[in-house]
Motif scaffolding. Structure first.
Motif, PDB file in Angstrom:
ATOM      1  N   PHE A  52      15.167 -39.369 -12.669  1.00 48.34           N
ATOM      2  CA  PHE A  52      14.007 -39.932 -13.357  1.00 48.34           C
ATOM      3  C   PHE A  52      14.347 -41.295 -13.945  1.00 48.34           C
ATOM      4  CE2 PHE A  52      11.493 -35.846 -14.058  1.00 48.34           C
ATOM      5  CZ  PHE A  52      10.444 -36.286 -13.266  1.00 48.34           C
ATOM      6  N   VAL A  53      15.516 -41.390 -14.584  1.00 42.19           N
ATOM      7  CA  VAL A  53      15.916 -42.661 -15.198  1.00 42.19           C
ATOM      8  C   VAL A  53      16.058 -43.752 -14.139  1.00 42.19           C
ATOM      9  CG1 VAL A  53      17.740 -43.828 -16.496  1.00 42.19           C
ATOM     10  CG2 VAL A  53      17.048 -41.513 -17.137  1.00 42.19           C
ATOM     11  N   LEU A  54      16.754 -43.445 -13.043  1.00 47.06           N
ATOM     12  CA  LEU A  54      16.962 -44.444 -11.997  1.00 47.06           C
ATOM     13  C   LEU A  54      15.650 -44.858 -11.339  1.00 47.06           C
ATOM     14  CD1 LEU A  54      20.190 -43.009 -10.294  1.00 47.06           C
ATOM     15  CD2 LEU A  54      20.013 -44.901 -11.919  1.00 47.06           C
ATOM     16  N   CYS A  55      14.772 -43.896 -11.101  1.00 48.49           N
ATOM     17  CA  CYS A  55      13.492 -44.223 -10.471  1.00 48.49           C
ATOM     18  C   CYS A  55      12.635 -45.087 -11.380  1.00 48.49           C
ATOM     19  CB  CYS A  55      12.748 -42.939 -10.106  1.00 48.49           C
ATOM     20  SG  CYS A  55      13.506 -42.020  -8.753  1.00 48.49           S
ATOM     21  N   GLU A  56      12.574 -44.739 -12.657  1.00 46.20           N
ATOM     22  CA  GLU A  56      11.796 -45.543 -13.600  1.00 46.20           C
ATOM     23  C   GLU A  56      12.372 -46.958 -13.705  1.00 46.20           C
ATOM     24  OE1 GLU A  56       9.125 -44.853 -15.310  1.00 46.20           O
ATOM     25  OE2 GLU A  56       8.872 -42.714 -14.985  1.00 46.20           O
ATOM     26  N   GLY A  92      13.631 -37.607  -4.432  1.00 37.79           N
ATOM     27  CA  GLY A  92      13.586 -36.987  -5.759  1.00 37.79           C
ATOM     28  C   GLY A  92      12.714 -35.757  -5.857  1.00 37.79           C
ATOM     29  N   GLY A  93      11.769 -35.571  -4.923  1.00 36.19           N
ATOM     30  CA  GLY A  93      10.928 -34.392  -4.953  1.00 36.19           C
ATOM     31  C   GLY A  93       9.574 -34.635  -5.584  1.00 36.19           C
ATOM     32  N   ALA A 191      13.138 -46.780 -19.570  1.00 30.97           N
ATOM     33  CA  ALA A 191      13.291 -45.820 -18.473  1.00 30.97           C
ATOM     34  C   ALA A 191      13.827 -44.488 -18.988  1.00 30.97           C
ATOM     35  CB  ALA A 191      14.215 -46.395 -17.402  1.00 30.97           C
ATOM     36  N   VAL A 192      14.804 -44.541 -19.901  1.00 29.08           N
ATOM     37  CA  VAL A 192      15.350 -43.313 -20.484  1.00 29.08           C
ATOM     38  C   VAL A 192      14.292 -42.586 -21.302  1.00 29.08           C
ATOM     39  CG1 VAL A 192      17.043 -42.404 -22.114  1.00 29.08           C
ATOM     40  CG2 VAL A 192      17.714 -44.168 -20.488  1.00 29.08           C
ATOM     41  N   SER A 193      13.537 -43.346 -22.110  1.00 28.21           N
ATOM     42  CA  SER A 193      12.486 -42.740 -22.922  1.00 28.21           C
ATOM     43  C   SER A 193      11.429 -42.059 -22.066  1.00 28.21           C
ATOM     44  CB  SER A 193      11.836 -43.815 -23.799  1.00 28.21           C
ATOM     45  OG  SER A 193      10.779 -43.283 -24.556  1.00 28.21           O
TER      46      SER A 193
END
Length: 354
Positions: A52-56, A92-93, A191-193
């Motif tokens: 999720f972090v990398l994609c964002e 990522g699904g 992105a982390v948030s």
């Protein structure tokens, strides 16, 4: 009586029924809650949170993507971010697909038609789950897992092509001209948030349906052929595991059914992550076609690949979990908790200043 009132009464009756069910079996509900938390910490968070972090972070990068420009024009996307989101969704699904579709639709990068197209074409189970978990662990064959993952994408493509006439009319996104002004903040910290919020939504659905399934355990029929269907209706992982325990062709085609139907838990996750950015009704029709296509494609592919069908095996009746987390899962869980606590502190500080 209006449809709105009927819907409210149905929802109220369902909530009352679920409350009675949970009160009838509190011990089983507690066990299901603990199992859901363990599944989130050991499987869901290590698999989804870093991705999720990398994609964002990737999707927020500014500037053109020359390598994706031609592909985006071929597929009908107005911007390269649509193709990038599609590629990330395939790796990522479904959770990544829903999150990126919702993000790009809200900031005006994708039109309503492009959002529906991306959701139908990109909504799939991740290769880690299909190849490693379903193929390697449940069916006992990595090759069979690779085959199922490839056929899953092929069924996505065919069912999406069949649904093209049902897509909304072509329009220019309302926020495309002012995309830079309405886009969500870019960078690693946002992105982390955002990844923390998305993972909380996913884990909430997983824990809820695991708790509900455990509480309903005494009331479900214990017929071997019916139980996997009920598990598949509830959650994709439990459905695949129960079908795999049957062995034979039922295991293979039962897993195909689970990969196409997704389960109520996944549909709840999609609704939370999309936030109305794309139509779930159109996706439901698309998955119905997918449900018909994937077993047919699998049957044809297995005949062309002799030796694939006999090698898989089913799981034992009970899987014994590890007593402590692996180091990588523990590290990801620790980072996720730190990010969640930081976000809660930041929200509390902002409210206090207001």
């Amino acid at each position: 009586m209006s449809q709105h009132r009927i819907k409210n009464r149905v929802v109220a009756a369902l909530c009352l029924l679920l409350s009675v069910l949970l009160l009838r079996a509190p011990a089983l509900a507690a066990e299901g809650f603990a199992e859901g938390l363990r599944l989130c910490v050991e499987t869901v968070l290590p698999a989804l949170f870093p991705f999720f972090v990398l994609c964002e972070w990737l999707i927020s990068l500014r500037g053109p993507h020359p390598l994706l420009r031609r592909v985006s024009r071929f597929l009908g996307f107005g911007r390269e971010e649509g193709v990038l989101a599609l590629l990330l969704s395939w790796f990522g699904g479904y959770a990544v697909c829903a999150r990126l579709t919702g993000r790009l639709a809200r900031n005006g990068t994708l039109t309503e038609r492009e959002s529906a197209f991306l959701l139908m074409l990109g909504c799939c189970s991740s290769p880690g789950f299909v190849i490693g978990c379903v193929g390697g662990l449940m069916l006992g064959s990595i090759k069979l897992g690779v085959l199922l993952y490839a056929l899953q994408l092929a069924a996505n493509l065919i069912s999406t092509l069949a649904c093209l006439p049902l897509l909304p009319a072509r329009r220019v996104a309302s926020g495309r001209a002012a995309c830079a002004e309405t886009a969500e903040p870019a960078g690693f910290s946002p992105a982390v948030s955002s990844a923390v919020s998305s993972c909380l939504n996913v884990c909430g659905c997983v824990v809820f349906f695991r708790t509900l399934g455990a509480a309903a355990e005494p009331f479900l029929p214990h017929i071997p052929q019916v139980r996997p269907l009920l598990s598949a209706l509830q959650e994709i992982t439990a459905g695949c595991a129960d079908f795999a325990a049957l062995g034979g062709r039922a295991a293979l085609y039962g897993c195909c059914l689970c990969l196409s139907a997704l389960g109520l838990s996944v549909w709840a996750q999609l609704a939370l992550l999309l936030q109305g950015a794309a139509s779930l009704r159109l996706l439901a029709l698309n998955r119905l076609l997918h449900l018909l296509l994937l077993p047919a494609l699998t049957a044809g592919a297995v005949r062309l690949l002799p030796g694939v069908l006999p090698v898989y095996r089913s799981l034992p009746a009970r899987v014994i979990p590890a007593h402590r987390l692996a180091p990588d899962a523990a590290l990801v869980a620790f980072l996720f908790l730190c990010a969640a606590l930081y976000k809660l502190r930041q929200n509390f500080y902002n409210r206090k200043n207001q």
